[in-house]
Design a protein around this motif. Structure first.
Motif, PDB file in Angstrom:
ATOM      1  N   GLY A 180      -4.344   2.009  -2.939  1.00  0.00           N
ATOM      2  CA  GLY A 180      -3.710   2.931  -2.017  1.00  0.00           C
ATOM      3  C   GLY A 180      -3.650   4.341  -2.571  1.00  0.00           C
ATOM      4  O   GLY A 180      -3.952   5.320  -1.882  1.00  0.00           O
ATOM      5  N   LEU A 184       2.430   5.945  -2.159  1.00  0.00           N
ATOM      6  CA  LEU A 184       2.308   7.017  -1.174  1.00  0.00           C
ATOM      7  C   LEU A 184       3.657   7.608  -0.783  1.00  0.00           C
ATOM      8  O   LEU A 184       3.709   8.568  -0.005  1.00  0.00           O
ATOM      9  N   ALA A 230      -7.043  -0.495   5.363  1.00  0.00           N
ATOM     10  CA  ALA A 230      -6.379  -1.805   5.408  1.00  0.00           C
ATOM     11  C   ALA A 230      -6.673  -2.531   6.710  1.00  0.00           C
ATOM     12  O   ALA A 230      -6.871  -3.756   6.725  1.00  0.00           O
ATOM     13  N   TRP A 283      -2.583  10.197   3.042  1.00  0.00           N
ATOM     14  CA  TRP A 283      -2.098   8.824   2.901  1.00  0.00           C
ATOM     15  C   TRP A 283      -2.472   7.970   4.115  1.00  0.00           C
ATOM     16  O   TRP A 283      -2.548   6.742   4.034  1.00  0.00           O
ATOM     17  N   TYR A 291       0.818  -1.218   0.000  1.00  0.00           N
ATOM     18  CA  TYR A 291       0.000   0.000   0.000  1.00  0.00           C
ATOM     19  C   TYR A 291       0.850   1.264   0.000  1.00  0.00           C
ATOM     20  O   TYR A 291       0.460   2.296  -0.552  1.00  0.00           O
ATOM     21  N   GLU A 341      -0.879  10.895  -6.406  1.00  0.00           N
ATOM     22  CA  GLU A 341      -0.886   9.510  -5.927  1.00  0.00           C
ATOM     23  C   GLU A 341      -1.931   8.651  -6.629  1.00  0.00           C
ATOM     24  O   GLU A 341      -1.712   7.470  -6.912  1.00  0.00           O
ATOM     25  N   ILE A 349      -7.324   5.872  -2.752  1.00  0.00           N
ATOM     26  CA  ILE A 349      -7.853   6.226  -1.431  1.00  0.00           C
ATOM     27  C   ILE A 349      -7.186   7.498  -0.919  1.00  0.00           C
ATOM     28  O   ILE A 349      -7.844   8.403  -0.391  1.00  0.00           O
ATOM     29  N   ALA A 350      -5.876   7.577  -1.080  1.00  0.00           N
ATOM     30  CA  ALA A 350      -5.155   8.768  -0.634  1.00  0.00           C
ATOM     31  C   ALA A 350      -5.598  10.000  -1.411  1.00  0.00           C
ATOM     32  O   ALA A 350      -5.737  11.098  -0.857  1.00  0.00           O
ATOM     33  N   SER A 382      -5.295   7.509   5.569  1.00  0.00           N
ATOM     34  CA  SER A 382      -6.560   6.792   5.425  1.00  0.00           C
ATOM     35  C   SER A 382      -6.367   5.408   4.811  1.00  0.00           C
ATOM     36  O   SER A 382      -7.164   4.488   5.055  1.00  0.00           O
ATOM     37  N   VAL A 383      -5.313   5.246   4.031  1.00  0.00           N
ATOM     38  CA  VAL A 383      -5.047   3.949   3.402  1.00  0.00           C
ATOM     39  C   VAL A 383      -4.808   2.889   4.475  1.00  0.00           C
ATOM     40  O   VAL A 383      -5.319   1.760   4.393  1.00  0.00           O
ATOM     41  N   TYR A 384      -4.059   3.242   5.496  1.00  0.00           N
ATOM     42  CA  TYR A 384      -3.767   2.303   6.567  1.00  0.00           C
ATOM     43  C   TYR A 384      -5.027   1.974   7.375  1.00  0.00           C
ATOM     44  O   TYR A 384      -5.204   0.836   7.825  1.00  0.00           O
ATOM     45  N   GLN A 418      -1.875  -2.058  11.238  1.00  0.00           N
ATOM     46  CA  GLN A 418      -2.299  -1.085  10.238  1.00  0.00           C
ATOM     47  C   GLN A 418      -3.049   0.074  10.893  1.00  0.00           C
ATOM     48  O   GLN A 418      -2.881   1.238  10.507  1.00  0.00           O
TER      49      GLN A 418
END
Length: 397
Positions: A154, A33, A171, A164, A29, A248, A157-158, A166-168, A90
Motif C-alpha cells: 500500500g 496511508l 486491491a 493513496w 492497506y 508512505e 503504490i501510493a 490508487s491502492v484501493y 474497494q
C-alpha cells in the motif's frame, strides 16, 4: 474426502496461503496511508485512525456472521461471492469524495473481507491429521504476510502513483482476479452437518462452553492481537514525524521486517504436532513482552531498535496464532468453521481494543504511551499462561 498435506500437495497449500494473504490484506492497506488520508481530508491523526477501528469492527462482524456459514454451505462458493463484493467495495473506495464516505464504506468492505479465516478452516479440514499443524502454520504464515505486506504494498503504490486512492483500485483488481482463480481451482466439498443458520450461530456458544482449550486460546488471541494492533496502528504517525519524517513508501517497508518475523514463526506448527504447545506458547509470549521493551528504546527514535522489535513482535504474534489454531483444530472436526468464528472474532475484538487504546494513547502520551498499552497487554497474556501452568501441574499431581 480427499485430504491434502505438505507432502501430497505443496502447490495447493501454497495457493491457500497466497489467497488467504491477499484476502486479509484488504483491511490493512489503509494503515501506511493514514497520514496521507488525514492530510487530504484535513483531519487529525486520532480521527484518521477511526478507519482502522471501524474496519476491525466490520471484520469482526463478518467473522461472527459469515465465517460459520462454512459449516453449512459450499466454502468455494462462499469465498468467491465474498471476494467479488470486496472487489466492488474497494473500487468505490478509490473514488470517495470525503473521509466520512471512506470511513462508512470501510465497514461493509471489512464485513465481507473474511476470506482468510474461511481458507484456514478449509485447509485444516482437507489436511491429514499428522500434517494439520504444519498446513495450518503455512496458511497462517500467508495470512500474516498479507497483513504485513499489505502495508508495504500500500505504501509503495501510493508513493509511486502519488495518491493513496490508487491502492484501493489495485486491491479491487486483485480481488476479482483471485475470485476467478479460486472458483476454478478449489475443490467442491459438501458440508459435514446440515443445520439451519440461527441454530448454527447458537451452537457456537455451546462449542465455546464445552471446550476449555478454545476459551484459553481465545484469551491468548485477544491479547496478542490487541498488542500487535496497538503497534501497527500508530507506527505510521511515529515514522512520519522527526527524526524520521518518512513518506508512505518507506513507512510501508517496515512490513518487510515484520514479514521476516512471520516466516521465522513457521516451526510453531511442527512443535504443536509434537504436543509441545505449552512450552512454545510461553516462549512466544515472553518474546512479545520483550519486543515492547525494545521498541520503547529512546522513545522510539532508535531505528535499529524498532526493526529488531518488529521482528520479535511479529515472530511472537504469528507463532501464537499458529499454535492457537493448531490446538483448537484438534477438536470438533464437524465444527471447524464455528471454532474459527469463535476464535477469530475474539482475536479481532482484541484488534479493535488495541487499535482504539493506542489511538487514544498516542495523542496524549506519545510513543511511550503506546508502548505501555501494548506491553501491558502482552504481560497480561504471559500471566494467564503462567497461571495455566500452575493449574496444569496441580491436575497432574
Amino acid at each position: 474426502m480427499t485430504s491434502i498435506s505438505v507432502r501430497q500437495s505443496t502447490g495447493m497449500v501454497t495457493l491457500f496461503a497466497f489467497a488467504a494473504g491477499l484476502a486479509v490484506a484488504n483491511i490493512y492497506y489503509a494503515q501506511p496511508l493514514l497520514s496521507a488520508i488525514a492530510t487530504e481530508f484535513r483531519i487529525g491523526s486520532g480521527t484518521a485512525t477511526l478507519i482502522v477501528t471501524l474496519t476491525t469492527i466490520g471484520y469482526t462482524a463478518g467473522l461472527a456472521l459469515l465465517v460459520p456459514l462454512g459449516d453449512m454451505v459450499s466454502r468455494r462458493r462462499l469465498l468467491v461471492g465474498l471476494l467479488l463484493v470486496v472487489g466492488v467495495a474497494q473500487a468505490v473506495s478509490a473514488v470517495v469524495p470525503s473521509f466520512a464516505f471512506l470511513a462508512v464504506l470501510s465497514v461493509p468492505l471489512a464485513v465481507c473481507a473474511v476470506g482468510a479465516p474461511i481458507l484456514v478452516s478449509f485447509a485444516a479440514t482437507l489436511a491429514s491429521t499428522s500434517d494439520r499443524g504444519q498446513v495450518t502454520g503455512r496458511v497462517m504464515t500467508g495470512v500474516l504476510l498479507g497483513v504485513l505486506l499489505a502495508r508495504t504494498g500500500g505504501g509503495l503504490i501510493a508513493q509511486v502513483t502519488g495518491t493513496w486512492r490508487s491502492v484501493y483500485g489495485v486491491a479491487a483488481v486483485l480481488m476479482v482476479g483471485l475470485a476467478v482463480v479460486l472458483y476454478r481451482v478449489l475443490p467442491e466439498v459438501a458440508p459435514i452437518e446440515r443445520i439451519r443458520y440461527p441454530a448454527l450461530l447458537r451452537s457456537v456458544f455451546a462449542v465455546v462452553r464445552e471446550e476449555p482449550a478454545l476459551r484459553l486460546r481465545c484469551s491468548y488471541g485477544f491479547l496478542c492481537f490487541a498488542s500487535f494492533s496497538a503497534f501497527w496502528t500508530t507506527l505510521a504517525f511515529l515514522l512520519a514525524q522527526p527524526p524520521y519524517s518518512y513518506g508512505e513508501g518507506v513507512i510501508g517497508l517496515f512490513g518487510l521486517a515484520g514479514a521476516v518475523g512471520a516466516l521465522a514463526a513457521r516451526p510453531a506448527g511442527r512443535l504443536v504436532d509434537r504436543n509441545r504447545e505449552r512450552l512454545t506458547s510461553g516462549l512466544l509470549l515472553g518474546g512479545i513482552v520483550l519486543s515492547w521493551g525494545v521498541v520503547a528504546v529512546q522513545n522510539g527514535h532508535s531505528l535499529a531498535a524498532l526493526l529488531v522489535g518488529v521482528l520479535v513482535l511479529d515472530l511472537g504474534v504469528q507463532g501464537m496464532q499458529v499454535t492457537n489454531l493448531a490446538v483448537i483444530y484438534r477438536t470438533r472436526p464437524e465444527a471447524r468453521s464455528r471454532i474459527t468464528m469463535a476464535y477469530m472474532t475474539t482475536y479481532f475484538l482484541g484488534g479493535v481494543a488495541g487499535s482504539a487504546a493506542a489511538g487514544a494513547a498516542y495523542p496524549v502520551a506519545g510513543w511511550l504511551g503506546v508502548c505501555a498499552v501494548g506491553g501491558g497487554l502482552a504481560v497480561l497474556a504471559l500471566l494467564i499462561w503462567g497461571v495455566e501452568q500452575v493449574v496444569q501441574r496441580g491436575r497432574t499431581r
